[in-house]
Enzyme design. Structure first.
Site, mmCIF file in Angstrom:
data_model
loop_
_atom_site.group_PDB
_atom_site.id
_atom_site.type_symbol
_atom_site.label_atom_id
_atom_site.label_comp_id
_atom_site.label_asym_id
_atom_site.label_seq_id
_atom_site.Cartn_x
_atom_site.Cartn_y
_atom_site.Cartn_z
ATOM 1 C CB THR B 15 -0.879 -0.004 1.289
ATOM 2 O OG1 THR B 15 0.062 -0.140 2.350
ATOM 3 C CG2 THR B 15 -2.029 -1.010 0.954
ATOM 4 N N GLY B 16 2.274 1.165 0.340
ATOM 5 C CA GLY B 16 3.072 2.316 0.039
ATOM 6 C C GLY B 16 3.135 2.923 -1.052
ATOM 7 N NE ARG B 17 6.672 8.055 -2.376
ATOM 8 C CZ ARG B 17 7.942 7.989 -3.101
ATOM 9 N NH1 ARG B 17 8.099 7.978 -4.341
ATOM 10 N NH2 ARG B 17 8.854 7.855 -2.183
ATOM 11 C CE LYS B 41 -3.438 1.917 5.659
ATOM 12 N NZ LYS B 41 -2.025 2.485 4.788
ATOM 13 C CD GLU B 96 18.584 3.132 -1.211
ATOM 14 O OE1 GLU B 96 19.589 3.121 -1.969
ATOM 15 O OE2 GLU B 96 17.771 4.494 -1.585
ATOM 16 C CE1 TYR B 157 17.821 -2.761 -12.636
ATOM 17 C CE2 TYR B 157 17.615 -0.449 -12.887
ATOM 18 C CZ TYR B 157 17.505 -1.499 -12.003
ATOM 19 O OH TYR B 157 16.934 -1.417 -10.817
ATOM 20 C CD GLU B 207 29.297 -2.633 -6.211
ATOM 21 O OE1 GLU B 207 28.704 -2.315 -7.148
ATOM 22 O OE2 GLU B 207 28.976 -2.225 -5.179
ATOM 23 C CG HIS B 245 44.469 -1.733 12.260
ATOM 24 N ND1 HIS B 245 45.356 -1.140 11.362
ATOM 25 C CD2 HIS B 245 44.516 -0.934 13.308
ATOM 26 C CE1 HIS B 245 45.884 -0.118 12.030
ATOM 27 N NE2 HIS B 245 45.566 -0.101 13.025
#
Lengths: 381, 290
Positions: B15-17, B41, B96, B157, B207, B245
């Site tokens: 239900t969140g944005r 909800k 995140e 992507y 990475e 260290h």
């Protein structure tokens, strides 16, 4: 966020870890008063958030009042790995017989805390780690606490201590692990822990790095992480919730995602020089991109801006409006090249083009950087 | 892989944005989203998907067997326990800023219960033309034979887009998550790709930092028979300020671009210096086409 040594020591002290008596001062006169008050000799320690401070000349021993004055004047001017200290610790010097290393850290790969112990600590501890890994004890810790005092005694024994020394070290190990859990630390370190001939332990240097994501629920007065960032643009970045890294060149980079940002920097860096690197994270709005443009252009002598964003979680069409609003309001004249793909990309392109941004429709960053180079070449001829 | 015709997706925080808009995108990609959960909800509908108060109810009523999280970071740990305890064995944690000490607890619990969990800070998982759990922008993906596993969301992507442009589709694209501790390590994802009959080649998007790639190299040498290429972002990144260290101690000096590339080269993994080279690699390996 890494805390200053004195902040870490104040916390360690409240847990019962013995630390030498100290004062924190901001000028040489205060250093002198603190030195006389504590009784000479004292250690002067630059409060800068870098590793290898001792070797870089950030720690000095003073035997006389004159030394406290001269050495503190020196330290307030000395650049230690790029940072000039604003504060010094004046700490009572301690006689110790042995220096050991204690560290409690997150093992990222295994996803669990690990305790690291070495009976040889001090400024050369990394050499010990490298050359004599067999002299270092590693002990995996339970994930949510439950480390017990008897386990600490066992570890202290394994380090080769007995009697009073074994007892005092095990107490410190136990308390350090407790700090690690309760402060949700990424790293809690004592290097060195001094051990006297009588077997007393004392924490001579302390590192505490806490997880910014957990700050709100740690019940303690911790500083705002933004105040710890030296570079003013990097600090502003933290304040608006983006990662900004200042670099030496003249091409600004804005990306959504650290990987894409690093990739852009690698490709640009082969031919041009990045001025900075701004990573938006997953919270793009019109206002955020406006602010990002503001940050990136704070860098003087910028030649161009490179924008590389994806519409996955981010509404890039909203971000595009912020970019264009900034260009119009500030009358920005330098070339801007943008690669913006994903959800609502066509709409995003149209908005960006309306502000004079060069939009690259190719899917690869390489092509977009090539376009940037062409535009800069053309501008030169 | 991981997601198939039998996957019935639950969206937590629907239900969140962000949860709501991403549910719409997942449905548009024909993902079988069967339920949502937001405590308090229950009874609502979001894009006609029924919302429940608890995961247990959602599982009971709709047979949901996989879950994707759009839960606020401080609530992720609790939601994770709830989801595992309700019997779900595939979880994608998109948010995140989840505290590291929470992630360690989640990782241990997932291991104990045999759960495959991606994230935190992951774009999730996408199987072209079949469905997606998470936030990957669907327009860049095409069905095919190359598996992609990426530590970075947006770079997954980029690679999918480049492969699609070069006529090479993807079997499954997996975002591992970009946090210092991730719920499932790279080695485990490689094991799944090696076993997946639809995957004929693998691209690793890594990475600098951490030691996922170094551990993966050792695993590839012993267990992976399919062709593998790797890209490591951050070749020119300024070295981070060293913090104490202990980081150097845990498993020696690892994490640099040179170290990762050397580890991969030694075991015969092809190194891509730029994402665009992925296009030539799939052609050279005959991995183009659907």
């Amino acid at each position: 966020m890494r805390l200053q040594e004195y902040e870490a020591k104040e916390i360690f002290k409240t847990y019962g870890i013995p630390v030498p008596e100290f004062r924190v001062v901001r000028d040489p006169e205060a250093a002198l008063r603190a030195g006389l008050d504590l009784g000479l000799p004292v250690m002067l320690k630059a409060q800068v958030l870098v590793g290898g401070r001792g070797k870089a000349g950030g720690v000095l021993k003073c035997e006389t009042p004159e030394e406290v004055l001269t050495f503190s004047e020196e330290l307030f001017r000395r650049e230690i790995k790029g940072l000039v200290p604003k504060e010094l610790m004046v700490e009572k010097a301690c006689e110790v017989e042995k220096e050991i290393y204690l560290g409690c850290a997150v093992d990222g790969y295994e996803g669990r805390p690990v305790l690291i112990l070495s009976k040889r600590g001090g400024v050369d501890v990394e050499d010990v780690f490298r050359r004599h890994p067999e002299k270092v004890n590693k002990f995996p810790l339970p994930i949510d606490g439950g480390f017990l005092p008897y386990q600490a005694r066992g570890l202290s024994k394994e380090l080769g201590f007995s009697g009073e020394g074994m007892l005092s070290i095990s107490k410190v190990i136990y308390l350090l692990v407790k700090v690690f859990y309760e402060y949700e630390a990424l790293l809690a370190e004592i290097n060195p822990l001094g051990v006297s001939s009588g077997g007393d332990s004392i924490c001579l240097d302390a590192v505490l790095e806490v997880d910014n994501a957990a700050l709100k629920r740690i019940r303690a007065n911790l500083p705002n992480p933004a105040t710890r960032i030296e570079n003013p643009i990097e600090r502003k970045g933290r304040e608006i919730g983006v990662t900004y890294v200042d670099l030496d060149g003249d091409i600004g980079i804005i990306s959504s995602g650290a990987g894409l940002g690093m990739c852009s920097m690698d490709i640009i860096g082969d031919r041009l020089r990045p001025a900075n690197f701004l990573e938006t994270g997953g919270g793009i709005t019109e206002e955020l991109l406006y602010r990002c443009m503001e940050l990136v252009t704070m860098k003087p002598n910028l030649r161009a801006i490179f924008i590389n964003v994806y519409g996955g979680i981010n509404p890039i069409h909203e971000g595009a409006k912020g970019v264009v609003r900034f260009i119009r309001e500030k009358g920005l004249k330098i070339p801007i090249v943008a690669k913006a793909l994903g959800n609502r990309q066509e709409e995003t392109w149209e908005i960006l083009r309306s502000g004079g941004v060069e939009v690259v429709e190719e899917t690869d960053t390489e092509s977009a950087v090539k376009r940037l180079c062409e535009i800069l070449e053309r501008g030169r001829s | 892989m991981l997601l198939d015709e039998n996957t019935r997706v639950l969206v937590q925080g629907i239900t969140g944005r962000i949860g709501s808009i991403q549910t719409k995108y997942m449905l548009e990609y024909h993902t079988n989203v069967v339920a949502g959960v937001t405590p308090g909800k229950g009874g609502m509908r979001v894009h006609s998907v029924p919302v429940f108060d608890t995961v247990q109810e959602a599982v009971k009523e709709t047979g949901a067997n996989a879950s994707v999280f759009f839960v606020p970071a401080p609530g992720v740990l609790d939601a994770f326990y709830e989801t595992v305890d309700a019997g779900i064995r595939l979880i994608v944690v998109v948010p995140e800023h989840v505290p590291v000490h929470d992630v360690m607890k989640m990782k241990e619990y997932a291991k104990e219960k045999g759960v495959v969990a991606l994230g935190p800070t992951t774009p999730g998982l996408l199987v072209p033309n079949l469905g997606k759990m998470g936030i990957m922008p669907a327009s860049l993906f095409r069905p095919g034979r190359v598996g992609i596993v990426s530590r970075s969301g947006t770079l997954s992507y980029e690679f999918a887009g480049i492969l699609s442009d070069h006529g090479a589709g993807q079997s499954t694209v997996v975002g591992m998550g970009a946090d210092p501790v991730v719920l499932t390590n790279l080695v485990e994802i490689l094991r799944l790709f090696e076993e997946d009959p639809k995957t004929e080649g693998i691209i690793i998007v890594g990475e600098v930092g951490g030691e996922q790639e170094e551990m993966a190299a050792a695993y590839i040498k012993a267990h992976v028979t399919k062709p593998v290429a790797a890209y490591i972002a951050g070749r020119l990144s300024p070295q981070g300020k060293r913090m104490g260290h202990a980081g150097a101690m845990i498993r020696g000096e690892k994490g640099s671009w040179d170290g990762k590339v050397a580890a991969f080269r030694e075991v015969g993994v092809d190194i891509l210096r730029s994402p665009i080279e992925a296009g030539q690699w799939v052609k050279a390996k005959g991995l183009t086409g659907a």
